[in-house]
Design a protein around this motif. Structure first.
Motif, short mmCIF file in Angstrom:
data_model
loop_
_atom_site.label_atom_id
_atom_site.label_comp_id
_atom_site.label_asym_id
_atom_site.label_seq_id
_atom_site.Cartn_x
_atom_site.Cartn_y
_atom_site.Cartn_z
N ILE A 74 41.73 34.09 71.61
CA ILE A 74 43.10 34.18 72.11
C ILE A 74 44.07 34.42 70.95
CG2 ILE A 74 45.00 32.88 73.17
CD1 ILE A 74 42.76 31.49 74.88
N PHE A 75 43.92 33.66 69.88
CA PHE A 75 44.82 33.78 68.73
C PHE A 75 44.54 35.05 67.93
CE2 PHE A 75 44.83 29.28 69.80
CZ PHE A 75 46.19 29.08 69.95
N ILE A 76 43.28 35.44 67.85
CA ILE A 76 42.95 36.70 67.18
C ILE A 76 43.58 37.85 67.94
CG2 ILE A 76 41.07 38.29 66.60
CD1 ILE A 76 39.31 35.79 66.10
N GLY A 77 43.54 37.81 69.26
CA GLY A 77 44.15 38.85 70.08
C GLY A 77 45.65 38.93 69.90
N LYS A 78 46.29 37.77 69.80
CA LYS A 78 47.73 37.76 69.59
C LYS A 78 48.09 38.36 68.24
CE LYS A 78 48.77 33.87 72.62
NZ LYS A 78 49.34 32.54 72.76
N LEU A 79 47.32 38.03 67.21
CA LEU A 79 47.57 38.62 65.89
C LEU A 79 47.29 40.12 65.89
CD1 LEU A 79 46.26 35.94 63.38
CD2 LEU A 79 48.61 36.60 63.84
N SER A 80 46.23 40.52 66.56
CA SER A 80 45.91 41.94 66.65
C SER A 80 47.04 42.72 67.29
CB SER A 80 44.61 42.13 67.45
OG SER A 80 44.31 43.49 67.59
N ALA A 81 47.59 42.19 68.37
CA ALA A 81 48.70 42.84 69.06
C ALA A 81 49.95 42.88 68.19
CB ALA A 81 48.99 42.12 70.37
N GLU A 82 50.23 41.79 67.50
CA GLU A 82 51.42 41.74 66.64
C GLU A 82 51.31 42.74 65.50
OE1 GLU A 82 54.98 41.09 64.80
OE2 GLU A 82 54.38 40.61 66.83
N PHE A 83 50.15 42.81 64.86
CA PHE A 83 50.00 43.75 63.76
C PHE A 83 50.00 45.19 64.24
CE2 PHE A 83 48.46 39.95 61.42
CZ PHE A 83 49.38 40.02 60.39
N TYR A 141 48.73 49.35 58.92
CA TYR A 141 47.55 49.94 59.58
C TYR A 141 46.30 49.13 59.24
CZ TYR A 141 44.07 53.32 61.05
OH TYR A 141 42.99 53.92 61.67
N GLY A 142 46.16 48.76 57.96
CA GLY A 142 45.01 47.95 57.55
C GLY A 142 44.96 46.63 58.28
N ASN A 143 46.11 45.96 58.40
CA ASN A 143 46.16 44.69 59.12
C ASN A 143 45.83 44.88 60.60
OD1 ASN A 143 46.76 42.95 56.99
ND2 ASN A 143 48.95 43.38 57.14
N MET A 144 46.35 45.95 61.18
CA MET A 144 46.08 46.24 62.59
C MET A 144 44.57 46.44 62.80
SD MET A 144 47.27 49.52 64.89
CE MET A 144 46.15 50.64 64.06
N LYS A 145 43.95 47.24 61.95
CA LYS A 145 42.52 47.50 62.07
C LYS A 145 41.70 46.23 61.82
CE LYS A 145 40.79 51.00 62.75
NZ LYS A 145 40.35 51.57 64.02
N ARG A 146 42.08 45.48 60.80
CA ARG A 146 41.35 44.25 60.44
C ARG A 146 41.32 43.28 61.61
NH1 ARG A 146 44.29 43.38 56.40
NH2 ARG A 146 43.07 44.71 55.04
N TRP A 147 42.47 43.04 62.24
CA TRP A 147 42.52 42.09 63.34
C TRP A 147 41.92 42.66 64.61
CZ3 TRP A 147 42.71 37.16 62.70
CH2 TRP A 147 43.24 36.66 61.52
N GLY A 148 42.03 43.97 64.79
CA GLY A 148 41.35 44.61 65.93
C GLY A 148 39.83 44.49 65.80
N ASN A 149 39.33 44.70 64.58
CA ASN A 149 37.90 44.55 64.33
C ASN A 149 37.45 43.10 64.52
OD1 ASN A 149 37.69 47.26 63.74
ND2 ASN A 149 37.66 46.98 61.53
N ALA A 150 38.27 42.17 64.06
CA ALA A 150 37.95 40.74 64.23
C ALA A 150 37.88 40.39 65.71
CB ALA A 150 38.99 39.87 63.52
N PHE A 151 38.78 40.96 66.49
CA PHE A 151 38.78 40.72 67.94
C PHE A 151 37.49 41.23 68.57
CE2 PHE A 151 39.84 41.65 72.36
CZ PHE A 151 40.47 40.47 72.74
N GLU A 152 37.12 42.47 68.24
CA GLU A 152 35.90 43.06 68.80
C GLU A 152 34.65 42.32 68.34
OE1 GLU A 152 35.71 45.30 71.24
OE2 GLU A 152 37.91 45.21 71.25
#
Length: 135
Positions: A44-53, A98-109
């Protein structure tokens, strides 16, 4: 005296770290359901960070495009070069976002995949009876 408000991003990171610490001390074998529960809460928190980034990246992208267009219009000659020079700092900020967005998106997946793998292990152990005690 009141304490300053904590940044919500930091709050989410603290929650992720809290769940990760709990996972680190939890045995891998026989505790799949507990691991799934903790990973699901963390997701849940990883998803929120992914969306924010992702949102931050899009905002920097839009700022860069606007600054580029403004500089291009304002330039008397060498319009493309002047416009590119005007957005160098924004390009760097965009790359970081972009790096942060990808990093958290990858963490989510990755976390979703880990949850699915654990669910599969639980299903297999139930089907073959290895989860039954005393059998």
């Amino acid at each position: 005296m009141t304490e300053p408000k904590q940044n919500w991003t930091e709050t989410h990171l603290i929650e992720i770290i809290k769940y990760q610490k709990q996972l680190d001390v939890l045995p891998h074998d026989g505790m799949e359901i507990a691991r799934i529960e903790l990973l699901s809460k963390m997701l849940i928190f990883i998803g929120k960070l992914s969306a924010e980034f992702s949102e931050r990246y899009k905002r920097v992208y839009a700022s860069r495009k606007r600054a580029h267009a403004e500089a291009y219009i304002a330039a008397a000659k060498n319009k493309a070069a002047e416009a590119e020079l005007a957005v160098i700092d924004l390009r760097e900020e965009e790359a970081e976002a972009y790096g942060n967005m990808k990093r958290w998106g990858n963490a989510f997946e990755s976390t979703k995949e880990e949850i699915n793998a654990l669910k599969y292990r639980v299903r297999i152990s139930i089907e073959d009876g290895s989860s039954r005690r005393g059998s």
